[in-house]
Design a protein around this motif. Structure first.
Motif, PDB file in Angstrom:
ATOM      1  N   GLU A   1       1.230  -1.126   0.076  1.00 17.45           N
ATOM      2  CA  GLU A   1      -0.272  -0.057  -0.075  1.00 17.45           C
ATOM      3  C   GLU A   1       0.934   1.114   0.138  1.00 17.45           C
ATOM      4  O   GLU A   1       0.601   2.101  -0.696  1.00 17.45           O
ATOM      5  CB  GLU A   1      -1.276  -0.206   1.210  1.00 17.45           C
ATOM      6  CG  GLU A   1      -2.447  -1.064   0.827  1.00 17.45           C
ATOM      7  CD  GLU A   1      -2.752  -1.174   2.284  1.00 17.45           C
ATOM      8  OE1 GLU A   1      -2.409  -1.055   3.719  1.00 17.45           O
ATOM      9  OE2 GLU A   1      -4.795  -1.681   1.765  1.00 17.45           O
TER      10      GLU A   1
ATOM     11  N   ASN B   1      -9.427  -5.840  -0.068  1.00 18.31           N
ATOM     12  CA  ASN B   1     -10.096  -4.504   0.637  1.00 18.31           C
ATOM     13  C   ASN B   1      -8.100  -3.789   0.535  1.00 18.31           C
ATOM     14  O   ASN B   1      -8.409  -2.762   0.937  1.00 18.31           O
ATOM     15  CB  ASN B   1     -10.765  -4.336   1.178  1.00 18.31           C
ATOM     16  CG  ASN B   1     -10.006  -5.195   2.633  1.00 18.31           C
ATOM     17  OD1 ASN B   1      -8.871  -5.817   2.921  1.00 18.31           O
ATOM     18  ND2 ASN B   1     -11.348  -4.530   3.540  1.00 18.31           N
TER      19      ASN B   1
ATOM     20  N   ASN C   1      -5.918  -0.713   0.109  1.00 22.02           N
ATOM     21  CA  ASN C   1      -5.901   0.940  -0.610  1.00 22.02           C
ATOM     22  C   ASN C   1      -5.041   0.680  -0.949  1.00 22.02           C
ATOM     23  O   ASN C   1      -3.423   1.220  -0.638  1.00 22.02           O
ATOM     24  CB  ASN C   1      -5.908   1.556   1.107  1.00 22.02           C
ATOM     25  CG  ASN C   1      -6.281   2.674   1.104  1.00 22.02           C
ATOM     26  OD1 ASN C   1      -6.635   2.742  -0.171  1.00 22.02           O
ATOM     27  ND2 ASN C   1      -5.350   3.571   1.785  1.00 22.02           N
TER      28      ASN C   1
ATOM     29  N   HIS D   1      -4.946  -1.028  -9.421  1.00 25.62           N
ATOM     30  CA  HIS D   1      -5.989  -2.797  -8.840  1.00 25.62           C
ATOM     31  C   HIS D   1      -6.371  -3.034 -10.385  1.00 25.62           C
ATOM     32  O   HIS D   1      -6.770  -4.367 -10.156  1.00 25.62           O
ATOM     33  CB  HIS D   1      -6.595  -1.804  -7.889  1.00 25.62           C
ATOM     34  CG  HIS D   1      -8.274  -2.501  -7.645  1.00 25.62           C
ATOM     35  ND1 HIS D   1      -8.692  -3.390  -7.965  1.00 25.62           N
ATOM     36  CD2 HIS D   1      -8.007  -3.110  -6.161  1.00 25.62           C
ATOM     37  CE1 HIS D   1      -9.607  -4.417  -7.198  1.00 25.62           C
ATOM     38  NE2 HIS D   1      -9.039  -4.013  -6.373  1.00 25.62           N
TER      39      HIS D   1
END
Lengths: 440, 317
Positions: free
Chosen positions: A19, A172, A174, A180
């Motif tokens: 992340e 999930n 981030n 993504h």
């Protein structure tokens, strides 16, 4: 897609890494990029001033570039062979190591070939390899081998990553949109149906079956670049297997270092246990013994036969004022010490192994140097040249710059890969008692 | 190639049995390249052999430039000269390290001073053996290890036995240099410094000139000279007639003065090839250094210090 609890736990372990980029990491990447920048300057000098900026001359026509090539490309073959065996034989304990071995292959198969290109005087004519190919040349074999291996190892890695990509996509985490989307695209709409699982498993196994013999073949072909010439120390029938064993051996060394580092860095003590280091040490022990045996056979037969040309090389390799100390280092640090540390249970501890592996890897690099340079300094007709650089090879700073650039590229690829994928396969974790699987 | 290129005289050289036909203007080695079309600024005296067999000294300014390149296509250069099988015999009994072959070769191929495609080595086969001078060209092997390993067919074996390099094709991998057991090949480690005249010469694998950076080069047996019916420059430059060059198909070799049967001399003088056991089948034969004309020390006289130092390991000191 559903994953096991341990898988999601693992994903949480790696999520900070994926992340964000911490300050420390940013500095690390900056250092790597700066090193590569310096190397590019060296490359610029080499291209525009000619190969005269290197230590290579008419006798020692290849220097540490080909040493780096042998070393790195050997690592990539080793990674593929190790990962292939772990997958093929469904080795439960080996599962956390597969990804690391594959990433080692990825990084070294990208950086390695750059070094063989650095040995080539005319970058602008590389296309001649394809428009005027000659199948008689071991170099053509090597071009074909490296390209085959490159494609094969990418496929192998990718097949092992698809399930993980699906997990990242459905998690999930981030992350920025492009990352993504890229995951989603790379996951190929994998949802974990039985059929998809079967297909991935089959193709991954198939790729392992293909890559193991391919790695052995390409490592042998690399050895034949030397073995097919008429020079002492090169023209040897055992060179194929010698290089295969040497590649796997140094690959295990680097894998131990990478595993140790990953374990420390991400606190993976639960997944990567001292048992793993024990197993790696056993592999190292077997390979060290094999490598030592080959080296002994090489030196012993040429020393005992003592043909003039062979004897000149052996003298050079063992004379203390020539290569004696390097030979001593390469064989003691490269074979004897690893054997001792892997064989004695008291000494076989992760931290010790990491240090021993680091020294062994350096020794194996030196060993390649000892294969290349002393032979080239021992032509059939003794060198009658008074230009010192034509008699002895000395590594120039340009060559060092490019070498460090290569090492930095290796780490950079590894670091960047860690920003994009987890360093351990999270959808295929070993089934041990601590871990309860929730799907099926 | 034109016939009379020289105003004052021309020079006749016999070549093999075709001596009568092979009369051509010479002094090629000292001829100025036509490319620039400029006259030489400094005048230099040149000694030439007149048709009557007399030596005449003329000013080099009076020489008309001769284009050295024999125009052959790349295809022809790869095929070789039909019907020929070139061979060289080097008589070690006559060599005194005069080094005229080396300098003539450098001049002919415009190679800078330290680069020697042809070198004269001091050999001593064992501690008790007598040292002798050993001129070493490319051996143009019939089983050439260098050609085997070339990945792009830049170095090739021709029908006439010559091994050449196409420097326009060479990628500079140096694999041929690793494969050659005789340290014959040299590499252009940096951009070669050529005069403008040389730089603008048209490259051909047969002339091997001008040199190209990042490529391999070596002794080429001067096929451009053979095409013109002339002997290689090392052969004509040698004051002692050490080199015999010829055609094995015709079973005859010549050093310019003396023409002899190839098989006869190999048989009578115990001709041998260097390092025969390697199986490379060289096309260069050596006659053993027995009944020598010069003591080996004579070869060290008047040598520049840096060249003399090369032989330190053999002569000691």
């Amino acid at each position: 897609m559903k994953i096991s609890t341990s898988g999601s736990e693992m994903l949480r372990t790696f999520s900070p890494q994926i992340e964000h980029t911490s300050k420390g990491e940013k500095m690390w990447i900056t250092v790597l990029v700066a090193t590569i920048g310096l190397a590019l300057y060296g490359l610029y000098l080499q291209i525009f001033k000619g190969h005269g900026v290197t230590g290579m001359r008419d006798n020692v026509i290849w220097g540490i570039y080909i040493v780096n090539f042998m070393f790195l490309i050997g690592l990539s073959y080793a990674g593929a062979i190790i990962a292939g065996f772990l997958i093929l034989f469904k080795v439960e304990w080996g599962k956390p190591l597969i990804r690391l071995a594959q990433l080692m292959t990825l990084a070294s198969v990208i950086v390695g070939p750059i070094f063989i290109l650095l040995c080539v005087g005319r970058f602008d004519r590389l296309h001649h390899l394809f428009i005027y190919p000659r199948l008689q040349s071991p170099l053509t074999w090597d071009v074909l081998a490296v390209i085959t291996f490159l494609v094969g190892s990418f496929l192998f890695l990718y097949l092992s990553l698809i399930q993980d990509f699906a997990v990242y996509r459905d998690s999930n985490l981030n992350v920025s949109k492009w990352k993504h989307n890229l995951w989603a695209w790379l996951a190929l709409r994998y949802t974990g149906t039985e059929n998809q699982k079967r297909l991935i498993n089959t193709s991954r196994n198939l790729m392992a079956i293909v890559l193991i013999p391919v790695s052995i073949m390409v490592a042998s072909i690399l050895s034949w670049i030397f073995g097919m010439t008429l020079r002492p120390g090169w023209h040897s029938t055992i060179f194929g297997p010698y290089f295969v064993v040497g590649a796997i051996y140094s690959g295990i060394g680097v894998l131990i270092i990478i595993t140790w580092y990953t374990r420390k860095m991400y606190h993976l003590e639960r997944y990567i246990t001292p048992k793993h280091f024990d197993y790696l040490a056993y592999m190292m022990l077997v390979m060290a013994a094999g490598y030592g045996y080959f080296t002994f056979s090489e030196y012993f037969t040429s020393w005992y036969g003592s043909e003039t040309w062979d004897a000149q090389l052996i003298d050079k390799l063992f004379a203390p004022d020539e290569y004696g100390w390097l030979t001593f280092f390469a064989n003691v640090a490269g074979v004897v010490i690893p054997v001792i540390f892997a064989a004695v249970p008291k000494l076989r501890k992760p931290d010790n192994l990491m240090v021993v592996a680091a020294i062994m890897v350096l020794a194996m690099w030196v060993k390649r140097y000892l294969i290349v340079v002393p032979t080239l300094e021992t032509p059939l007709l003794p060198i009658e040249d008074i230009r010192p650089e034509y008699v002895h090879y000395t590594i120039t700073w340009v060559e060092w710059l490019l070498t460090f650039g290569g090492v930095a590229s290796f780490f950079l690829i590894f670091t960047l890969a860690g920003k994009f994928v987890t360093l351990i396969d999270i959808s295929d974790l070993p089934k041990d008692e601590n871990v309860k699987t929730q799907n099926q | 190639m034109e016939r009379n290129d020289i105003e004052s005289t021309n020079q006749r050289r016999g070549f093999l049995k075709t001596a009568a036909l092979g009369v051509t203007a010479a002094a090629c080695g000292s001829a100025i390249c036509a490319c620039g079309g400029k006259d030489k600024a400094e005048s230099e005296k040149v000694v030439l052999l007149s048709p009557d067999g007399e030596l005449v000294t003329i000013d080099s300014a009076h020489l008309r430039p001769v284009p050295k390149t024999v125009h052959v296509t790349n295809e022809e250069a790869r095929q070789g000269i039909p019907g020929r099988k070139f061979v060289m015999v080097i008589d070690l009994a006559k060599c005194k390290n005069a080094r005229k072959c080396v300098t003539a070769c450098q001049k002919m191929h415009h190679t800078p001073e330290p680069t020697e495609w042809l070198s004269v080595r001091l050999m001593k086969d064992s501690p008790d053996a007598a040292p002798y001078w050993f001129p070493k060209t490319c051996f143009h092997c019939d089983n050439p290890p260098c050609v085997k390993v070339c990945p792009v067919d830049a170095t090739f074996k021709r029908q006439d036995g010559i091994v050449l390099i196409d420097a326009d094709r060479c990628i500079g991998c140096k694999f041929c240099m690793a494969a050659c057991p005789y340290s014959t090949r040299v590499f252009n480690w940096s951009e070669p410094e050529h005069t403008p005249e040389v730089s603008c010469l048209e490259y051909s694998p047969e002339t091997s000139t001008p040199s190209r950076v990042g490529t391999v080069e070596k002794c080429d047996f001067c096929p451009d000279m053979s095409r013109a019916g002339l002997l290689p420059d090392c052969v004509t430059a040698c004051p002692n007639g050490v080199f015999y060059f010829g055609d094995q198909n015709e079973d005859v070799v010549t050093n310019g003065d003396e023409t002899i049967g190839f098989n006869d001399i190999i048989r009578d003088r115990g001709g041998y090839r260097f390092a025969e056991e390697l199986g490379t089948e060289p096309r260069v034969w050596y006659l053993p250094p027995r009944d020598r004309i010069f003591p080996v020390e004579r070869g060290l006289d008047d040598l520049p210090e840096e060249i003399k130092n090369r032989y330190k390991d053999v002569i000691g000191g």
